[in-house]
Design an enzyme around this catalytic site. Structure first.
Site, PDB file in Angstrom:
ATOM      1  N   HIS A 291       0.834  -1.192   0.000  1.00  0.00           N
ATOM      2  CA  HIS A 291       0.000   0.000   0.000  1.00  0.00           C
ATOM      3  C   HIS A 291       0.875   1.251   0.000  1.00  0.00           C
ATOM      4  CE1 HIS A 291      -3.859  -2.117   1.623  1.00  0.00           C
ATOM      5  NE2 HIS A 291      -3.309  -2.740   0.600  1.00  0.00           N
ATOM      6  N   GLU A 293       0.910   3.816   1.946  1.00  0.00           N
ATOM      7  CA  GLU A 293       1.437   4.144   3.270  1.00  0.00           C
ATOM      8  C   GLU A 293       2.639   3.260   3.609  1.00  0.00           C
ATOM      9  OE1 GLU A 293      -3.156   4.208   3.614  1.00  0.00           O
ATOM     10  OE2 GLU A 293      -1.615   3.253   2.371  1.00  0.00           O
ATOM     11  N   CYS A 321      -2.383  -1.096   7.283  1.00  0.00           N
ATOM     12  CA  CYS A 321      -1.482   0.054   7.291  1.00  0.00           C
ATOM     13  C   CYS A 321      -1.552   0.802   8.612  1.00  0.00           C
ATOM     14  CB  CYS A 321      -1.815   0.998   6.137  1.00  0.00           C
ATOM     15  SG  CYS A 321      -1.363   0.341   4.518  1.00  0.00           S
TER      16      CYS A 321
END
Length: 375
Positions: A291, A293, A321
């Protein structure tokens, strides 16, 4: 601020100019010669009497009531209240407003890309575009021939002239007066379909164009713009997400979602879960995409995250995350778009003492690529 108003005929340019002059004390400025020419040292301009307000959408030019010749660059206090300034060239106007940048000016005379290009580099310049429905503008014009009005409108907007269904010229990029050439330079946009001046004025007041963040984005708008831009690098088949890790208003790292380094990209089959090739429970595998993040945190590392770091993300972090953000010591998360596990993420952030807040582009100023203040 120098506010330049552009738009097709009878869209309300002059009325918007009059509004900022009468309500907010802007000085109306005009260019006598719109051909691009260098400014001579002895350039002169004239102070002319205030113009009478025009009906909504009316684009006629009223006659000046008085003419007084003044020195080239007077102090701000020398400008009579409610009066307008005439400049011999655009370069002379640029020279004047640059010296007096703390004062507010408005004009409807910067109508070509070349002229706007002189001013767009200045931090006090704003280009406001106004449009109105074609039928509304035709009724405002009082003209008898709709066909003639439409032909003129096409020429002014698209640089296309049509006669008897035959295109005579089709070169908008070579037509300096073509409004289409200016769209990428516009900061704010107004749809003037109002039937009364009061309605138009109330809408202009709601835009709050005099707020300095329209010309210089605040930190949230700035970093959310970077997060949105980072998301454009993503090729995940589910959604594009971008993230920016910040400490003390300085970018530490950026990230966007996608497969790990060395694997085929998501849109090339690297993640069968995202691209839909794993369609049955028997063949479905765990998503292998990192992801946005995660990529931003991995790029920075815990030591570079440091204290009081803020993570900007255009989508609320998922649960996976969230726990990593907490673990790396991030103290605040700012996001824009909602996600299906917002409540669980918010609960964990709250428990861990991490601030979570949503950036609302409807209440704050949008600086995402291609976005403009609008109706």
């Amino acid at each position: 601020m120098l506010l330049a108003v552009i738009g097709p005929r009878f869209s309300g340019k002059k009325e918007i100019r009059n509004y900022y002059v009468s309500v907010h004390g802007f000085v109306s400025v005009h260019i006598l010669n719109q051909q691009l020419a260098p400014s001579a040292p002895d350039d002169q301009f004239k102070v002319i009497g205030a113009r009478s307000p025009s009906p909504v959408g009316n684009d006629e030019v009223s006659s000046p009531q008085a003419v007084v010749t003044t020195p080239p660059i007077p102090c701000q206090s020398e400008i009579p209240t409610g009066q307008a300034l005439n400049f011999s060239t655009a370069a002379a106007l640029l020279r004047y407003v640059t010296v007096n940048w703390r004062q507010n000016f408005v004009t409807t005379d910067l109508c070509t890309r070349t002229l706007v290009g002189l001013f767009v580099r200045r931090p006090f310049f704003m280009l406001l575009s106004v449009e109105a429905p074609l039928t509304t503008r035709f009724l405002r014009s009082g003209e008898k021939s709709l066909e003639k009005f439409v032909q003129e409108d096409d020429r002014a907007t698209f640089g296309v002239e049509i006669s008897d269904s035959t295109i005579i010229s089709d070169s908008p990029q070579q037509d300096p007066s073509c409004l289409l050439n200016l769209r990428d330079m516009v900061n704010a946009h107004v749809i003037n379909s109002f039937t009364t001046l009061r309605g138009l004025h109330e809408h202009l007041a709601s835009l709050d164009l005099m707020n300095p963040e329209h010309l210089r984005p605040g930190w949230d708008a700035y970093f959310m713009t970077l997060a949105s831009l980072a998301s454009q690098r993503s090729n995940c088949m589910k959604r594009r997400v971008g993230a920016v890790l910040v400490r003390e208003n300085r970018v530490v790292s950026t990230g966007y979602n996608g497969t790990p380094r060395g694997l085929p990209n998501c849109n090339e089959g690297g993640c069968s879960t995202c691209n839909g090739t794993a369609l049955t429970p028997e063949t479905r595998i765990e998503c292998v995409c990192l992801h946005a993040e995660e990529n931003a945190l991995l790029e920075a590392g815990r030591e570079r995250v440091g204290t009081n770091a803020v993570l900007y993300c255009n989508t609320c972090p998922c649960l996976k995350c969230t726990i990593k953000i907490i673990q790396t010591g991030v103290k605040a998360v700012v996001y824009n778009l909602a996600y299906k596990v917002d409540d669980m993420s918010a609960s964990l952030f709250h428990e861990a003492g991490v601030e979570l807040r949503r950036y609302n582009p409807q209440k704050e100023f949008r600086w995402f690529p291609g976005d403009h203040v609008s109706t």
